[in-house]
Design an enzyme around this catalytic site. Structure first.
Site, PDB file in Angstrom:
ATOM      1  N   ARG A 139       0.839  -1.216   0.000  1.00 41.75           N
ATOM      2  CA  ARG A 139       0.000   0.000   0.000  1.00 41.75           C
ATOM      3  C   ARG A 139       0.872   1.264   0.000  1.00 41.75           C
ATOM      4  O   ARG A 139       0.567   2.251   0.688  1.00 41.75           O
ATOM      5  CB  ARG A 139      -0.942   0.031   1.205  1.00 41.75           C
ATOM      6  CG  ARG A 139      -1.906  -1.132   1.289  1.00 41.75           C
ATOM      7  CD  ARG A 139      -2.929  -1.088   0.159  1.00 41.75           C
ATOM      8  NE  ARG A 139      -4.010  -2.045   0.376  1.00 41.75           N
ATOM      9  CZ  ARG A 139      -3.979  -3.326   0.034  1.00 41.75           C
ATOM     10  NH1 ARG A 139      -2.913  -3.820  -0.581  1.00 41.75           N
ATOM     11  NH2 ARG A 139      -5.015  -4.111   0.257  1.00 41.75           N
TER      12      ARG A 139
ATOM     13  N   SER B 128     -10.544  -1.323   3.679  1.00 44.74           N
ATOM     14  CA  SER B 128      -9.804  -1.558   4.926  1.00 44.74           C
ATOM     15  C   SER B 128      -9.435  -0.211   5.522  1.00 44.74           C
ATOM     16  O   SER B 128      -8.875   0.641   4.840  1.00 44.74           O
ATOM     17  CB  SER B 128      -8.518  -2.324   4.658  1.00 44.74           C
ATOM     18  OG  SER B 128      -8.802  -3.609   4.193  1.00 44.74           O
TER      19      SER B 128
ATOM     20  N   GLU C 245      -5.292   3.256   6.792  1.00 53.34           N
ATOM     21  CA  GLU C 245      -4.913   2.881   5.438  1.00 53.34           C
ATOM     22  C   GLU C 245      -5.353   3.893   4.377  1.00 53.34           C
ATOM     23  O   GLU C 245      -4.587   4.168   3.460  1.00 53.34           O
ATOM     24  CB  GLU C 245      -5.462   1.474   5.147  1.00 53.34           C
ATOM     25  CG  GLU C 245      -4.823   0.768   3.980  1.00 53.34           C
ATOM     26  CD  GLU C 245      -5.649   0.900   2.727  1.00 53.34           C
ATOM     27  OE1 GLU C 245      -5.244   0.345   1.719  1.00 53.34           O
ATOM     28  OE2 GLU C 245      -6.695   1.583   2.749  1.00 53.34           O
TER      29      GLU C 245
HETATM   30  N1  EPU Z   1      -9.810 -11.667  10.282  1.00 54.12           N
HETATM   31  C1  EPU Z   1     -10.455 -11.844  11.487  1.00 54.12           C
HETATM   32  N2  EPU Z   1     -11.509 -11.028  11.766  1.00 54.12           N
HETATM   33  C2  EPU Z   1     -11.937 -10.066  10.919  1.00 54.12           C
HETATM   34  C3  EPU Z   1     -11.274  -9.882   9.697  1.00 54.12           C
HETATM   35  C4  EPU Z   1     -10.192 -10.694   9.411  1.00 54.12           C
HETATM   36  O1  EPU Z   1     -10.099 -12.709  12.266  1.00 54.12           O
HETATM   37  O2  EPU Z   1     -12.909  -9.396  11.255  1.00 54.12           O
HETATM   38  C5  EPU Z   1      -8.703 -12.570   9.936  1.00 54.12           C
HETATM   39  C6  EPU Z   1      -9.152 -13.521   8.815  1.00 54.12           C
HETATM   40  O3  EPU Z   1      -9.796 -14.650   9.323  1.00 54.12           O
HETATM   41  C7  EPU Z   1      -7.840 -13.862   8.163  1.00 54.12           C
HETATM   42  C8  EPU Z   1      -7.043 -12.592   8.323  1.00 54.12           C
HETATM   43  O4  EPU Z   1      -7.630 -11.850   9.401  1.00 54.12           O
HETATM   44  O5  EPU Z   1      -7.200 -14.898   8.844  1.00 54.12           O
HETATM   45  C9  EPU Z   1      -6.987 -11.738   7.068  1.00 54.12           C
HETATM   46  O6  EPU Z   1      -8.309 -11.353   6.707  1.00 54.12           O
HETATM   47  P1  EPU Z   1      -8.736 -11.074   5.185  1.00 54.12           P
HETATM   48  O7  EPU Z   1      -8.325 -12.209   4.302  1.00 54.12           O
HETATM   49  O8  EPU Z   1     -10.155 -10.691   5.173  1.00 54.12           O
HETATM   50  O9  EPU Z   1      -7.819  -9.868   4.750  1.00 54.12           O
HETATM   51  P2  EPU Z   1      -7.373  -8.524   5.484  1.00 54.12           P
HETATM   52  O10 EPU Z   1      -5.951  -8.694   5.891  1.00 54.12           O
HETATM   53  O11 EPU Z   1      -8.338  -8.150   6.545  1.00 54.12           O
HETATM   54  C10 EPU Z   1      -6.417  -7.510   3.294  1.00 54.12           C
HETATM   55  C11 EPU Z   1      -6.502  -6.230   2.540  1.00 54.12           C
HETATM   56  C12 EPU Z   1      -7.802  -6.151   1.773  1.00 54.12           C
HETATM   57  C13 EPU Z   1      -7.889  -7.346   0.827  1.00 54.12           C
HETATM   58  C14 EPU Z   1      -7.776  -8.625   1.636  1.00 54.12           C
HETATM   59  C15 EPU Z   1      -7.706  -9.852   0.769  1.00 54.12           C
HETATM   60  C16 EPU Z   1      -5.204  -4.588   3.788  1.00 54.12           C
HETATM   61  C17 EPU Z   1      -5.244  -3.396   4.671  1.00 54.12           C
HETATM   62  N3  EPU Z   1      -6.401  -5.098   3.443  1.00 54.12           N
HETATM   63  O12 EPU Z   1      -7.450  -7.492   4.281  1.00 54.12           O
HETATM   64  O13 EPU Z   1      -7.783  -4.964   1.005  1.00 54.12           O
HETATM   65  O14 EPU Z   1      -9.106  -7.349   0.116  1.00 54.12           O
HETATM   66  O15 EPU Z   1      -6.549  -8.602   2.399  1.00 54.12           O
HETATM   67  O16 EPU Z   1      -6.476  -9.924   0.150  1.00 54.12           O
HETATM   68  O17 EPU Z   1      -4.140  -5.041   3.416  1.00 54.12           O
HETATM   69  C18 EPU Z   1      -8.334  -2.643   1.136  1.00 54.12           C
HETATM   70  O18 EPU Z   1      -7.126  -2.419   1.068  1.00 54.12           O
HETATM   71  O19 EPU Z   1      -9.166  -1.722   1.213  1.00 54.12           O
HETATM   72  C19 EPU Z   1      -8.801  -4.029   1.147  1.00 54.12           C
HETATM   73  C20 EPU Z   1     -10.088  -4.355   1.295  1.00 54.12           C
END
Ligand code: EPU
Length: 340
Positions: A163, A240, A336
């Site tokens: 990012r 995010s 973010e």
């Molecule tokens: N998780 C939880 N609780 C939650 C949300 C997530 O326990 O409420 C855990 C999930 O179970 C998983 C881990 O956290 O083990 C990661 O969650 P997820 O795959 O949903 O991805 P994220 O890290 O929360 C990032 C990006 C997203 C992108 C997703 C998928 C960032 C800041 N966000 O989210 O990007 O869609 O991965 O690759 O890096 C964005 O940048 O706006 C965005 C939506």
């Protein structure tokens, strides 16, 4: 050529209220150049606005908001190994990805359904499900608004990170020095699915797919996103709201011992990325509101406007969540989206 005192609340997906002193919808590079040298606008602050989907408006903007509306999708070139596919800055990213797949030029399918415009993709180095825009970015074309001159940034020039990019690091996304006009992606003709991301792999298994096509990859990503991420039309949000924190291997190991469920991902440089959504969920903020804003019930990393929120409300919740995470885990969460 430009308007004054324009309400921006419908131009940011978090729907925060704010006005732009000057506002122009830009349809061509020529118009952009003319705006940059317009006597009434020279020397004023500028902000280049795409889809407004990664934006937090902190108040009225005194200066010129340039809303990028440039449209064009094309095959810019081809060699034995790659297709070079171009999108003008104002193209909707998700439509662009779908179009590349329809043309038979896969590669961007994991980035399906990300809101915003193509021109914004390199600034934030948008990423999802194990792929970042930078994996396929070839060239960024821009207009240097101070000099009134077109310029190009190679993938190396862009210095992309998580990012992160040259554009952000130099603060150009806030100072309006450059307006990205077109981006070119280099898509390998020899395609392979990128299905290692845990939830994506699980989604493919659920769908009974072992050797996915590009279309099936896109469908799986779209299904995941639709299940977890709020549609801004229904729940105004900016995606995010915090970055996933990247910490030292030692710190991550100690934290992992204290909290065995904590999702951790090793980065190329040996540091470790933690899942901020998980941290937030542990502190009880998932699905909880503070005033008219809250952390989304299906994905704790997304801050949603339940209706009528102001920047002050966003600030209060941001502070409360950050304090909770710092107190419980010793981790400092960094927002973010771009704050203007
Ligand atoms: N998780 C939880 N609780 C939650 C949300 C997530 O326990 O409420 C855990 C999930 O179970 C998983 C881990 O956290 O083990 C990661 O969650 P997820 O795959 O949903 O991805 P994220 O890290 O929360 C990032 C990006 C997203 C992108 C997703 C998928 C960032 C800041 N966000 O989210 O990007 O869609 O991965 O690759 O890096 C964005 O940048 O706006 C965005 C939506």
């Amino acid at each position: 050529m430009f308007q004054t005192q324009i309400d921006l609340s419908a131009r940011n997906t978090l729907t925060l209220p704010a006005r732009a002193e000057f506002f122009a919808a830009v349809d061509s590079v020529e118009q952009l150049a003319a705006l940059a040298r317009h006597p009434d606008l020279v020397g004023r602050r500028r902000f280049v606005l795409g889809g407004g989907s990664n934006l937090v408006l902190t108040g009225d903007f005194s200066g010129l908001v340039l809303h990028m509306n440039l449209k064009e999708k094309s095959l810019a070139g081809e060699d034995g190994e790659h297709y070079y596919v171009a999108a003008a800055a104002g193209e909707n990213w998700s439509d662009f990805v779908r179009w590349t797949l329809e043309q038979g030029w896969p590669g961007l399918e994991n980035l399906s359904l990300i809101p915003g415009t193509a021109g914004a993709a390199p600034i934030q180095n948008i990423g999802a499900y194990g792929v970042e825009a930078g994996d396929f970015l070839h060239l960024v074309e821009a207009l240097d608004l101070d000099a009134g001159r077109p310029c190009k940034f190679s993938i190396d020039d862009c210095a992309l990170g998580y990012r992160e990019s040259l554009f952000k690091r130099e603060g150009w996304h806030l100072s309006g020095r450059y307006a990205i006009t077109r981006v070119i992606f280099r898509l390998p003709k020899r395609w392979r699915p990128r299905a290692a991301y845990g939830e994506l792999a699980a989604e493919l298994v659920r769908a009974g797919i072992s050797q996915p096509t590009p279309g099936e990859m896109a469908a799986a990503v779209i299904a995941l996103r639709q299940r977890k991420l709020p549609d801004p039309a229904e729940f105004p949000n900016a995606g995010s709201f915090f970055q996933n924190p990247i910490v030292s291997a030692e710190f991550a190991a100690a934290l992992g011992e204290a909290h065995p469920g904590l999702p951790r991902y090793r980065e190329a440089d040996g540091r470790v990325k933690l899942a901020a959504g998980w941290l937030i969920e542990q502190t009880g903020w998932k699905g909880r509101n503070l005033g008219p804003v809250g952390m989304y019930e299906k994905q704790a990393l997304v801050l949603v406007n339940r209706g009528g929120a102001t920047f002050r409300d966003v600030q209060n919740l941001t502070r409360a969540v950050r304090e909770a995470i710092l107190a419980r885990f010793g981790v400092n969460l960094v927002p973010e989206p771009v704050f203007l």
